[in-house]
Scaffold this motif. Structure first.
Motif, PDB file in Angstrom:
ATOM      1  N   LYS A   1     -33.578  -9.192 -41.118  1.00  0.00           N
ATOM      2  CA  LYS A   1     -33.391  -8.608 -42.451  1.00  0.00           C
ATOM      3  C   LYS A   1     -33.985  -7.196 -42.500  1.00  0.00           C
ATOM      4  CE  LYS A   1     -34.466  -9.289 -47.316  1.00  0.00           C
ATOM      5  NZ  LYS A   1     -35.212 -10.041 -48.302  1.00  0.00           N
ATOM      6  N   TYR A   2     -35.187  -7.041 -41.938  1.00  0.00           N
ATOM      7  CA  TYR A   2     -35.835  -5.727 -41.922  1.00  0.00           C
ATOM      8  C   TYR A   2     -34.984  -4.719 -41.152  1.00  0.00           C
ATOM      9  CZ  TYR A   2     -39.211  -2.010 -41.261  1.00  0.00           C
ATOM     10  OH  TYR A   2     -39.833  -0.792 -41.262  1.00  0.00           O
ATOM     11  N   ALA A   3     -34.458  -5.139 -40.000  1.00  0.00           N
ATOM     12  CA  ALA A   3     -33.650  -4.237 -39.171  1.00  0.00           C
ATOM     13  C   ALA A   3     -32.379  -3.809 -39.905  1.00  0.00           C
ATOM     14  CB  ALA A   3     -33.298  -4.907 -37.849  1.00  0.00           C
ATOM     15  N   HIS A   4     -31.785  -4.722 -40.656  1.00  0.00           N
ATOM     16  CA  HIS A   4     -30.576  -4.371 -41.407  1.00  0.00           C
ATOM     17  C   HIS A   4     -30.888  -3.480 -42.610  1.00  0.00           C
ATOM     18  CE1 HIS A   4     -28.613  -7.533 -39.046  1.00  0.00           C
ATOM     19  NE2 HIS A   4     -27.489  -6.897 -39.344  1.00  0.00           N
TER      20      HIS A   4
ATOM     21  N   VAL B   1     -36.070   1.347 -37.383  1.00  0.00           N
ATOM     22  CA  VAL B   1     -36.059   0.525 -36.160  1.00  0.00           C
ATOM     23  C   VAL B   1     -35.621   1.358 -34.964  1.00  0.00           C
ATOM     24  CG1 VAL B   1     -34.988  -1.477 -35.061  1.00  0.00           C
ATOM     25  CG2 VAL B   1     -35.712  -1.621 -37.443  1.00  0.00           C
ATOM     26  N   ILE B   2     -34.578   2.171 -35.145  1.00  0.00           N
ATOM     27  CA  ILE B   2     -34.093   3.016 -34.046  1.00  0.00           C
ATOM     28  C   ILE B   2     -35.176   4.013 -33.622  1.00  0.00           C
ATOM     29  CG2 ILE B   2     -32.445   4.845 -33.458  1.00  0.00           C
ATOM     30  CD1 ILE B   2     -30.400   3.288 -35.232  1.00  0.00           C
ATOM     31  N   GLY B   3     -35.819   4.655 -34.594  1.00  0.00           N
ATOM     32  CA  GLY B   3     -36.891   5.606 -34.277  1.00  0.00           C
ATOM     33  C   GLY B   3     -38.061   4.944 -33.576  1.00  0.00           C
ATOM     34  N   SER B   4     -38.441   3.767 -34.039  1.00  0.00           N
ATOM     35  CA  SER B   4     -39.547   3.038 -33.407  1.00  0.00           C
ATOM     36  C   SER B   4     -39.202   2.647 -31.982  1.00  0.00           C
ATOM     37  CB  SER B   4     -39.881   1.785 -34.219  1.00  0.00           C
ATOM     38  OG  SER B   4     -40.332   2.132 -35.503  1.00  0.00           O
ATOM     39  N   ALA B   5     -37.970   2.198 -31.778  1.00  0.00           N
ATOM     40  CA  ALA B   5     -37.539   1.807 -30.433  1.00  0.00           C
ATOM     41  C   ALA B   5     -37.520   3.018 -29.500  1.00  0.00           C
ATOM     42  CB  ALA B   5     -36.165   1.154 -30.489  1.00  0.00           C
ATOM     43  N   ALA B   6     -37.056   4.168 -30.010  1.00  0.00           N
ATOM     44  CA  ALA B   6     -37.034   5.381 -29.190  1.00  0.00           C
ATOM     45  C   ALA B   6     -38.447   5.825 -28.828  1.00  0.00           C
ATOM     46  CB  ALA B   6     -36.299   6.500 -29.936  1.00  0.00           C
ATOM     47  N   ALA B   7     -39.348   5.780 -29.801  1.00  0.00           N
ATOM     48  CA  ALA B   7     -40.742   6.165 -29.534  1.00  0.00           C
ATOM     49  C   ALA B   7     -41.379   5.222 -28.520  1.00  0.00           C
ATOM     50  CB  ALA B   7     -41.535   6.178 -30.835  1.00  0.00           C
TER      51      ALA B   7
END
Length: 111
Positions: free
Chosen positions: A75-78, A84-90
């Protein structure tokens, strides 16, 4: 309800005591101790059943918690895709730096 390693150790000790009692018995002594042995076996079965129920309950609770956490994360990701994308990239960048020992390509010396 038994729930600890101490309880399992107690069960093991009871089982070993019962096994040793049979090993030490002979002839008429076996007949004299059948009732006691049956009681001990029934108690061991009861305790094993209890432990099994506790283990099943704990597994069910863990499964439900995992499912709940998964639903919340989904739910948070949606609701926050760019976060989420920025956190994953970092995180990927940090892992990449850590894998190279913190050095970038510009810092490497070429011979």
């Amino acid at each position: 309800m038994p729930r600890t390693d101490k309880d399992m150790a107690k069960l093991k000790a009871q089982f070993e005591a019962l096994s040793n009692a049979f090993a030490d018995l002979g002839g008429n002594a076996i007949e004299e101790n059948k009732a006691s042995a049956r009681e001990q076996i029934a108690e061991l079965r009861r305790q094993i059943t209890e432990l099994s129920e506790v283990a099943t309950e704990k597994a069910t609770m863990a499964k439900e918690k995992i499912q709940d956490t998964t639903k919340k994360a989904n739910k948070y990701a949606h609701e926050n895709p760019w976060t989420v994308i920025g956190s994953a990239a970092a995180a990927g960048r940090l892992l990449g730096l850590a894998a190279r020992g913190g050095h970038s390509h510009e810092e490497e010396e070429w011979d």
